[in-house]
Design a protein around this motif. Structure first.
Motif, PDB file in Angstrom:
ATOM      1  N   HIS A 195       0.812  -1.226   0.000  1.00  0.00           N
ATOM      2  CA  HIS A 195       0.000   0.000   0.000  1.00  0.00           C
ATOM      3  C   HIS A 195       0.845   1.276   0.000  1.00  0.00           C
ATOM      4  CE1 HIS A 195      -3.268  -2.735   0.635  1.00  0.00           C
ATOM      5  NE2 HIS A 195      -2.853  -3.076   1.839  1.00  0.00           N
ATOM      6  N   MET A 196       2.065   1.186  -0.511  1.00  0.00           N
ATOM      7  CA  MET A 196       2.942   2.356  -0.490  1.00  0.00           C
ATOM      8  C   MET A 196       2.472   3.456  -1.446  1.00  0.00           C
ATOM      9  SD  MET A 196       6.795   0.933   0.216  1.00  0.00           S
ATOM     10  CE  MET A 196       6.846  -0.427  -0.946  1.00  0.00           C
ATOM     11  N   LYS A 197       2.875   4.632  -1.141  1.00  0.00           N
ATOM     12  CA  LYS A 197       2.478   5.825  -1.896  1.00  0.00           C
ATOM     13  C   LYS A 197       2.970   5.754  -3.342  1.00  0.00           C
ATOM     14  CE  LYS A 197       3.042  10.882  -1.736  1.00  0.00           C
ATOM     15  NZ  LYS A 197       3.672  11.990  -0.978  1.00  0.00           N
ATOM     16  N   TYR A 198       2.103   6.140  -4.268  1.00  0.00           N
ATOM     17  CA  TYR A 198       2.462   6.164  -5.689  1.00  0.00           C
ATOM     18  C   TYR A 198       3.631   7.128  -5.907  1.00  0.00           C
ATOM     19  CZ  TYR A 198       2.015   7.121 -10.711  1.00  0.00           C
ATOM     20  OH  TYR A 198       2.264   7.284 -12.046  1.00  0.00           O
ATOM     21  N   GLY A 199       4.645   6.676  -6.628  1.00  0.00           N
ATOM     22  CA  GLY A 199       5.805   7.506  -6.925  1.00  0.00           C
ATOM     23  C   GLY A 199       6.861   7.520  -5.843  1.00  0.00           C
ATOM     24  N   SER A 200       6.657   6.758  -4.752  1.00  0.00           N
ATOM     25  CA  SER A 200       7.608   6.824  -3.632  1.00  0.00           C
ATOM     26  C   SER A 200       8.696   5.759  -3.679  1.00  0.00           C
ATOM     27  CB  SER A 200       6.859   6.696  -2.296  1.00  0.00           C
ATOM     28  OG  SER A 200       6.371   5.377  -2.087  1.00  0.00           O
ATOM     29  N   ILE A 201       8.535   4.749  -4.536  1.00  0.00           N
ATOM     30  CA  ILE A 201       9.555   3.697  -4.631  1.00  0.00           C
ATOM     31  C   ILE A 201      10.657   4.181  -5.570  1.00  0.00           C
ATOM     32  CG2 ILE A 201      10.031   1.320  -5.313  1.00  0.00           C
ATOM     33  CD1 ILE A 201       7.110   0.661  -4.691  1.00  0.00           C
ATOM     34  N   PRO A 202      11.893   4.269  -5.092  1.00  0.00           N
ATOM     35  CA  PRO A 202      12.991   4.803  -5.911  1.00  0.00           C
ATOM     36  C   PRO A 202      13.238   3.979  -7.172  1.00  0.00           C
ATOM     37  CG  PRO A 202      13.634   4.691  -3.606  1.00  0.00           C
ATOM     38  CD  PRO A 202      12.344   3.930  -3.728  1.00  0.00           C
ATOM     39  N   ASN A 203      13.734   4.621  -8.212  1.00  0.00           N
ATOM     40  CA  ASN A 203      14.073   3.935  -9.458  1.00  0.00           C
ATOM     41  C   ASN A 203      15.187   2.912  -9.263  1.00  0.00           C
ATOM     42  OD1 ASN A 203      12.232   5.460 -11.017  1.00  0.00           O
ATOM     43  ND2 ASN A 203      13.701   7.145 -11.088  1.00  0.00           N
ATOM     44  N   SER A 204      15.968   3.068  -8.196  1.00  0.00           N
ATOM     45  CA  SER A 204      17.064   2.147  -7.914  1.00  0.00           C
ATOM     46  C   SER A 204      16.572   0.810  -7.371  1.00  0.00           C
ATOM     47  CB  SER A 204      18.027   2.780  -6.909  1.00  0.00           C
ATOM     48  OG  SER A 204      17.337   3.148  -5.725  1.00  0.00           O
ATOM     49  N   ILE A 205      15.264   0.726  -7.086  1.00  0.00           N
ATOM     50  CA  ILE A 205      14.699  -0.516  -6.569  1.00  0.00           C
ATOM     51  C   ILE A 205      13.852  -1.153  -7.659  1.00  0.00           C
ATOM     52  CG2 ILE A 205      13.166  -1.534  -4.841  1.00  0.00           C
ATOM     53  CD1 ILE A 205      14.070   0.621  -2.909  1.00  0.00           C
ATOM     54  N   TYR A 206      14.215  -2.375  -8.050  1.00  0.00           N
ATOM     55  CA  TYR A 206      13.552  -3.075  -9.138  1.00  0.00           C
ATOM     56  C   TYR A 206      13.674  -4.574  -8.866  1.00  0.00           C
ATOM     57  CZ  TYR A 206      18.483  -3.182 -10.357  1.00  0.00           C
ATOM     58  OH  TYR A 206      19.852  -3.338 -10.291  1.00  0.00           O
ATOM     59  N   LYS A 207      12.957  -5.385  -9.616  1.00  0.00           N
ATOM     60  CA  LYS A 207      13.028  -6.831  -9.447  1.00  0.00           C
ATOM     61  C   LYS A 207      14.456  -7.306  -9.711  1.00  0.00           C
ATOM     62  CE  LYS A 207      10.816 -11.161 -10.841  1.00  0.00           C
ATOM     63  NZ  LYS A 207       9.780 -11.788 -11.695  1.00  0.00           N
ATOM     64  N   GLY A 208      15.027  -7.990  -8.733  1.00  0.00           N
ATOM     65  CA  GLY A 208      16.404  -8.453  -8.836  1.00  0.00           C
ATOM     66  C   GLY A 208      17.401  -7.581  -8.108  1.00  0.00           C
ATOM     67  N   ALA A 209      16.981  -6.402  -7.661  1.00  0.00           N
ATOM     68  CA  ALA A 209      17.892  -5.489  -6.955  1.00  0.00           C
ATOM     69  C   ALA A 209      18.268  -6.046  -5.588  1.00  0.00           C
ATOM     70  CB  ALA A 209      17.247  -4.115  -6.797  1.00  0.00           C
ATOM     71  N   LYS A 210      19.511  -5.814  -5.190  1.00  0.00           N
ATOM     72  CA  LYS A 210      19.989  -6.195  -3.870  1.00  0.00           C
ATOM     73  C   LYS A 210      19.727  -5.032  -2.913  1.00  0.00           C
ATOM     74  CE  LYS A 210      21.746 -10.042  -5.472  1.00  0.00           C
ATOM     75  NZ  LYS A 210      21.143 -11.362  -5.158  1.00  0.00           N
ATOM     76  N   ILE A 211      19.100  -5.319  -1.794  1.00  0.00           N
ATOM     77  CA  ILE A 211      18.708  -4.293  -0.843  1.00  0.00           C
ATOM     78  C   ILE A 211      19.387  -4.546   0.497  1.00  0.00           C
ATOM     79  CG2 ILE A 211      16.769  -3.180   0.342  1.00  0.00           C
ATOM     80  CD1 ILE A 211      16.682  -2.811  -2.666  1.00  0.00           C
ATOM     81  N   SER A 212      19.962  -3.509   1.081  1.00  0.00           N
ATOM     82  CA  SER A 212      20.589  -3.621   2.394  1.00  0.00           C
ATOM     83  C   SER A 212      19.579  -3.312   3.493  1.00  0.00           C
ATOM     84  CB  SER A 212      21.770  -2.651   2.512  1.00  0.00           C
ATOM     85  OG  SER A 212      22.770  -2.954   1.561  1.00  0.00           O
ATOM     86  N   GLN A 213      19.755  -3.937   4.634  1.00  0.00           N
ATOM     87  CA  GLN A 213      18.892  -3.672   5.778  1.00  0.00           C
ATOM     88  C   GLN A 213      18.942  -2.189   6.126  1.00  0.00           C
ATOM     89  OE1 GLN A 213      20.103  -5.243   9.727  1.00  0.00           O
ATOM     90  NE2 GLN A 213      18.080  -6.190   9.791  1.00  0.00           N
ATOM     91  N   GLY A 214      17.777  -1.575   6.337  1.00  0.00           N
ATOM     92  CA  GLY A 214      17.698  -0.167   6.693  1.00  0.00           C
ATOM     93  C   GLY A 214      17.575   0.769   5.522  1.00  0.00           C
ATOM     94  N   THR A 215      17.611   0.256   4.292  1.00  0.00           N
ATOM     95  CA  THR A 215      17.450   1.098   3.110  1.00  0.00           C
ATOM     96  C   THR A 215      16.001   1.561   2.992  1.00  0.00           C
ATOM     97  OG1 THR A 215      19.186  -0.055   1.904  1.00  0.00           O
ATOM     98  CG2 THR A 215      17.606   1.184   0.587  1.00  0.00           C
ATOM     99  N   GLN A 216      15.808   2.851   2.704  1.00  0.00           N
ATOM    100  CA  GLN A 216      14.446   3.335   2.488  1.00  0.00           C
ATOM    101  C   GLN A 216      13.960   2.812   1.143  1.00  0.00           C
ATOM    102  OE1 GLN A 216      13.623   7.489   3.229  1.00  0.00           O
ATOM    103  NE2 GLN A 216      11.839   7.471   1.873  1.00  0.00           N
TER     104      GLN A 216
END
Length: 218
Positions: free
Chosen positions: A154-175
């Motif tokens: 239910h996140m806000k439209y337009g709030s997910i950064p372009n750097s986050i995509y399917k297959g992206a590696k995410i570190s704990q604590g990343t917004q």
């Protein structure tokens, strides 16, 4: 009426068109590698090159959260509005099994990855608010080690950064986005799920509930 609540997005309904520069990848992988390896550009410089913005890849520590079973809180404060387990569905009525925990928040509140992992599912193009035709709305699923995964919905439209995509590696604590009310929702909140080997479990067991408000466990 008793049914199992999943809130999955309805694939038969076409999502609104993807705004320029906000598709799942958004950035050329080959071009990124060239800028990084040959021109020694930083992450911030590469993002600015492609998007002409100051969008940054950030890893933010959550000061109010202590790790619980290796997880940190997905929001800086916890106000539980609907715990895990059976409940009366707030929109559809009837008894249903709530597969996550709802955390009440203001629209635009930062949401963080509660553990490191890889994005396995993502939807970032839903602009519909409080509309059950769009299920989880804008959401991210992150797969972690040892069979764990987390879902943020239910996140806000337009709030997910372009750097986050399917297959992206995410570190704990990343917004990873901001709180909103897209999809099947009645107000701004985060629907947070934790799965172990594909089965949902009570997310409250992975939260630091120090200072938490509301009902976090049934």
């Amino acid at each position: 009426m008793l049914y199992y609540e999943t809130e999955k997005n309805d694939d038969s309904i076409e999502s609104p068109p993807c705004p320029k520069g906000t598709d799942d990848y958004g950035i050329s992988k080959i071009g990124t590698l060239y800028l990084f390896l040959e021109e020694e550009k930083s992450n911030e410089e590469i993002l600015k090159y492609y998007h002409d913005s100051d969008l940054e890849v950030k890893s933010i520590e959550i000061e109010t959260s202590e790790p619980v079973n290796g997880f940190t809180n997905p929001t800086s404060s916890i106000y539980c509005t609907s715990p895990y387990g059976y409940r009366k569905h707030p929109v559809k009525g009837g008894s249903s099994f709530h597969t996550g925990l709802d955390i009440g928040l203001s629209g635009g509140t930062p949401i963080y990855a509660s553990n490191s992992g890889t994005v396995t599912r993502i939807e970032k193009n839903v602009s519909a608010i409080n509309n059950c035709n769009y299920g989880y709305g804008n959401y991210i699923v992150i797969e972690h080690e040892n069979g764990f995964s987390t879902l943020y919905a239910h996140m806000k439209y337009g709030s997910i950064p372009n750097s986050i995509y399917k297959g992206a590696k995410i570190s704990q604590g990343t917004q990873i986005g901001q709180g909103g009310s897209t999809g099947c929702s009645t107000g701004n909140h985060l629907h947070y799920e934790v799965k172990v080997n594909g089965k949902t479990t009570d997310p409250a067991n992975y939260l630091d509930l120090t200072g938490a408000k509301g009902t976090c466990k049934r």
